[in-house]
Design a protein around this motif. Sequence first.
Motif, PDB file in Angstrom:
ATOM      1  N   LEU A   1       0.699  -1.206  -0.127  1.00  0.00           N
ATOM      2  CA  LEU A   1       0.183   0.047  -0.056  1.00  0.00           C
ATOM      3  C   LEU A   1       0.887   1.217   0.038  1.00  0.00           C
ATOM      4  CD1 LEU A   1      -2.787   1.701   0.414  1.00  0.00           C
ATOM      5  CD2 LEU A   1      -2.697   1.281   2.585  1.00  0.00           C
ATOM      6  N   LYS A   2       2.087   1.037   0.569  1.00  0.00           N
ATOM      7  CA  LYS A   2       2.989   2.349   0.910  1.00  0.00           C
ATOM      8  C   LYS A   2       3.447   2.845  -0.669  1.00  0.00           C
ATOM      9  CE  LYS A   2       6.959   4.442   3.122  1.00  0.00           C
ATOM     10  NZ  LYS A   2       7.665   4.663   1.834  1.00  0.00           N
ATOM     11  N   GLU A   3       3.754   1.641  -1.205  1.00  0.00           N
ATOM     12  CA  GLU A   3       4.598   1.745  -2.612  1.00  0.00           C
ATOM     13  C   GLU A   3       3.390   2.320  -3.631  1.00  0.00           C
ATOM     14  OE1 GLU A   3       5.871  -2.058  -3.135  1.00  0.00           O
ATOM     15  OE2 GLU A   3       7.855  -2.080  -2.060  1.00  0.00           O
ATOM     16  N   ARG A   4       2.218   1.725  -3.610  1.00  0.00           N
ATOM     17  CA  ARG A   4       0.990   2.253  -4.367  1.00  0.00           C
ATOM     18  C   ARG A   4       0.693   3.687  -3.922  1.00  0.00           C
ATOM     19  NH1 ARG A   4      -1.721   3.774  -7.451  1.00  0.00           N
ATOM     20  NH2 ARG A   4      -3.619   2.993  -8.407  1.00  0.00           N
TER      21      ARG A   4
ATOM     22  N   ALA B   1      -4.922   5.760  11.762  1.00  0.00           N
ATOM     23  CA  ALA B   1      -3.863   6.639  11.552  1.00  0.00           C
ATOM     24  C   ALA B   1      -2.533   6.255  12.184  1.00  0.00           C
ATOM     25  CB  ALA B   1      -4.603   8.070  12.254  1.00  0.00           C
ATOM     26  N   LYS B   2      -2.581   5.576  13.066  1.00  0.00           N
ATOM     27  CA  LYS B   2      -1.522   5.127  13.880  1.00  0.00           C
ATOM     28  C   LYS B   2      -0.897   3.796  13.059  1.00  0.00           C
ATOM     29  CE  LYS B   2       0.617   2.900  17.963  1.00  0.00           C
ATOM     30  NZ  LYS B   2       0.470   2.256  19.397  1.00  0.00           N
ATOM     31  N   LEU B   3      -1.689   2.817  12.486  1.00  0.00           N
ATOM     32  CA  LEU B   3      -1.118   1.885  11.819  1.00  0.00           C
ATOM     33  C   LEU B   3      -0.579   2.345  10.413  1.00  0.00           C
ATOM     34  CD1 LEU B   3      -1.344  -1.377  11.471  1.00  0.00           C
ATOM     35  CD2 LEU B   3      -3.580  -0.779  10.033  1.00  0.00           C
ATOM     36  N   LEU B   4      -1.277   3.408   9.944  1.00  0.00           N
ATOM     37  CA  LEU B   4      -0.441   3.866   8.552  1.00  0.00           C
ATOM     38  C   LEU B   4       0.485   4.689   8.907  1.00  0.00           C
ATOM     39  CD1 LEU B   4      -3.880   4.987   6.638  1.00  0.00           C
ATOM     40  CD2 LEU B   4      -2.710   2.949   6.525  1.00  0.00           C
TER      41      LEU B   4
ATOM     42  N   VAL C   1      -0.622  10.528   6.657  1.00  0.00           N
ATOM     43  CA  VAL C   1      -1.888  10.863   7.206  1.00  0.00           C
ATOM     44  C   VAL C   1      -1.833  12.246   7.487  1.00  0.00           C
ATOM     45  CG1 VAL C   1      -3.686  10.286   8.729  1.00  0.00           C
ATOM     46  CG2 VAL C   1      -2.038   8.573   8.006  1.00  0.00           C
ATOM     47  N   GLN C   2      -2.905  12.971   6.814  1.00  0.00           N
ATOM     48  CA  GLN C   2      -3.068  14.292   6.830  1.00  0.00           C
ATOM     49  C   GLN C   2      -3.991  14.921   7.841  1.00  0.00           C
ATOM     50  OE1 GLN C   2      -1.352  15.506   2.458  1.00  0.00           O
ATOM     51  NE2 GLN C   2      -3.273  16.332   2.990  1.00  0.00           N
ATOM     52  N   ARG C   3      -5.247  14.136   8.017  1.00  0.00           N
ATOM     53  CA  ARG C   3      -6.358  14.753   8.535  1.00  0.00           C
ATOM     54  C   ARG C   3      -7.108  13.492   9.082  1.00  0.00           C
ATOM     55  NH1 ARG C   3      -5.610  19.021   5.335  1.00  0.00           N
ATOM     56  NH2 ARG C   3      -6.363  17.951   3.531  1.00  0.00           N
TER      57      ARG C   3
ATOM     58  N   CYS D   1      -6.230  -2.482   3.101  1.00  0.00           N
ATOM     59  CA  CYS D   1      -5.399  -2.184   2.366  1.00  0.00           C
ATOM     60  C   CYS D   1      -5.773  -2.161   0.944  1.00  0.00           C
ATOM     61  CB  CYS D   1      -3.923  -3.057   2.488  1.00  0.00           C
ATOM     62  SG  CYS D   1      -3.249  -2.592   4.084  1.00  0.00           S
ATOM     63  N   ARG D   2      -6.499  -3.478   0.703  1.00  0.00           N
ATOM     64  CA  ARG D   2      -6.989  -3.661  -0.715  1.00  0.00           C
ATOM     65  C   ARG D   2      -7.910  -2.715  -1.229  1.00  0.00           C
ATOM     66  NH1 ARG D   2      -6.842  -8.952   1.096  1.00  0.00           N
ATOM     67  NH2 ARG D   2      -8.976  -9.094   1.451  1.00  0.00           N
ATOM     68  N   LEU D   3      -8.771  -2.120  -0.268  1.00  0.00           N
ATOM     69  CA  LEU D   3      -9.894  -1.359  -0.700  1.00  0.00           C
ATOM     70  C   LEU D   3      -9.318   0.058  -0.941  1.00  0.00           C
ATOM     71  CD1 LEU D   3     -12.715  -2.300   2.118  1.00  0.00           C
ATOM     72  CD2 LEU D   3     -12.751  -2.571  -0.631  1.00  0.00           C
TER      73      LEU D   3
END
Length: 445
Positions: free
Chosen positions: A295-298, A318-321, A328-330, A409-411
Amino acid sequence: MERIRAGNAQFPLPFPQKLEYNAPVHGAWNIVHISMLVPEAHSIYVCSDNCMRGVVMTAAEMGCQERFSCVMLSEKDVMTDNLETITIEGASDVIDHLNPHPPVIFLFLVCLHIFVSSDEAYILRKLQERYPDICFVRCYMDCVRQKTGPTPDMKLRRSIFEPLLPGPKTPGQVNVLGCDVPYAPESELIRTLKSQGLSVMQLQDCRTYQEYQSLAGARLNICTYMNAQDGVSRLSERMESGYLYLPPAVDYGQIRAEYRALEDALRVFLPEVHAVPEAWFMQQEALCEEALLHLKERLGNGGVSIDYTCHQRPLGIAKLLLTHGIRVQRIYLDAVLDEEQDMLEWLRENAPSLEMTATMRPQSIRREAEGDCILALGQKAAWFEETGYFVNMIESGGLWGYEGIRALCRLMEEALEAEKPMRDIVPRKGMGWPSLCDVPGGCSV
């Protein structure tokens, strides 16, 4: 819209109550949708025309007009008579036109009944005496008490289980209750329960009132939605069943703790419970790490905004990402759950630039272009960010456990592939009614 930064202690959550803005985002369910989940039930709203307009439109949009009636109140009614008589006679007139009688009627009383101190118990008692073949359940549409004590939404999630009658227990039956979005048979929670040899029922599985009554036979009731805790716990106490709260956690440690709590709850009535081995936890967490890395690469340099209607754990997401290098902006939310206070403290300390934004503060919803793509999690985040790239999901979307993280992540990746018609999607009421899922008693529209 009032904003705070996560590291700014000057603006503690929840946000102060002031003039509120209601975004035209209606995917989350309201009280009309919730009461319709009980098969063969009929709802009667006793209300003035200004408030009645919204619930009538909701019933019409759902194609469930035949399961919905209203008793209209006028100013003259309040001044020249009493609401007890008007409510009883109005509801009786509705019932006399229903053939056959429904097994249960949800009678919705409103703010006016509170203002004039109506004897609600008297109303229910008289109706029950007139129609002994019907179970009457008192419900509320009292916006004046929206901010104090249980909300109308919470009260209704308690009321929809009140018609259940105690009876013999069904060996091996477990209920998964509370969430408006049903869990798919292949979801991690349902698969985990069935792997123990259990039969699993959800309210959405019930197509008849008799099937609905079979919910009373469960040995264990699992609640997965925060607003249904009181209702499901009271049901469990009344039925002398076990109770367990298992919300969709997005933290590895919390997921492990929920698995252990589930095993302990099952041991009460199962002779042998298959404990999850440590190797399985490690394998699942490794798969989650792979999904988050992909997901990060995408996403690249793109940012993410999250709202509270999408998932019960917006701060946890938010923490997970953030801990996996995703910007994560908002976060759009109006309050913080007690169970997410530790996540709030972590974000305040580790992500001081993160904005937490109340959705109910009046403001211009337009934002200046920020260059990179913003991916929104939830309809409200999509509305305020004005983006068609969003995960269209409410109430955690039936996601749970490790598979829930990977599915999210897929969604998110799928949401980046094509822009959705956001302004066409988000005003539609009650995501899933009636065009997106099969619902008990629903009609084709």
